[in-house]
Design a protein around this motif. Structure first.
Motif: not given
Length: 255
Positions: A21-23, A219-226
């Motif tokens: 997701a960050t990439c 719960i958090g999702q990967p797209d919550d971090l980028p």
């Protein structure tokens, strides 16, 4: 003009949930992304998805626990993409056991992946950033580092060490125009979390307990971090260094 136009960014663990997701996010903001992962196939899948969306990305097989692998991959990035402007240390691994049930082999792998691997990456990338007098480093730690987490003692120790290490490097390299900041995810729906959940005697009850404990109710999702990572990687955060930000739905509220 996008925030990361003309920048080259490395993301370790780029083939995973948060890493992938960050990439995608960094590429969408104009960066050319080096997707580092010990699993080349996973890295190539993420890089291909970035390119299909119109971004720029290239996959690199890298075992961050091995310095020779790190040095070789960094050299490949330099040849293929140019000098490194952004480093996102995201790769991680965990084992979910009470501390007294863990073994030396668990400790060695946890420390190697979660702490020593990040040290290798910093040590390889920082000299070039110092020479160019610019750079952005974002380290992905964990809320376990801030408040502890039952069943994750050694993991929490490694992530706590990464926070302290980041603050020290932020002081050492501020004069070089390099910023070092930390993002701490809370419970996030990744493959690692799925392993933890599935090992529980009652996964559904465990999920309900997590959701009750998180003020935002999920719960958090990967797209919550980028978004947080991209902010620290950009010049919007040019006057921000040595900071730790939880992205955890309010589970951790630290001033």
């Amino acid at each position: 003009m996008q925030r990361l136009d003309g920048k080259t960014a490395i993301v370790t663990g780029g083939g995973g949930g948060i890493g992938g997701a960050t990439c995608r996010r960094l590429a969408s903001e104009g960066a050319q992304v080096a997707v580092f992962d010990v699993r080349l196939e996973a890295a190539e899948k993420v890089a291909a998805a970035v390119r299909e969306s119109g971004g720029r990305a290239q996959a690199f097989a890298c075992d961050i626990t091995q310095r020779a692998s790190v040095d070789a991959s960094i050299a490949q990035v330099g040849s293929a993409l140019g000098p490194i402007d952004v480093l996102v240390n995201n790769a991680g691994w965990d084992v979910f056991k009470p501390f007294t049930k863990t073994e030396l082999s668990d400790w060695e792998r946890l420390i190697s992946v979660n702490l020593v691997g990040a040290l290798h990456m910093h040590h390889a990338v920082l000299p070039g950033m110092v020479e160019r007098r610019r750079g952005r480093i974002v380290n992905v730690s964990s809320d376990a580092a801030r408040v502890g987490s039952s069943g994750e003692a050694v993991y929490a120790a490694c992530k706590g060490g990464l926070v302290s290490f980041s603050k020290t490097l932020a002081r050492e390299h501020a004069r070089h125009g390099i910023t070092v900041n930390v993002v701490c995810p809370g419970p996030t729906d990744t493959a690692l979390f799925a392993d933890f959940k599935n090992a529980a005697s009652n996964p559904e009850k465990l999920m309900q307990a997590f959701e009750r404990s998180i003020p935002l109710g999920r719960i958090g999702q990967p797209d919550d971090l980028p978004g947080a990572i991209a902010f620290f990687a950009s010049d919007d955060a040019a006057f921000v260094t040595g900071q730790v930000l939880s992205v955890s739905g309010g589970l951790t509220m630290a001033g």
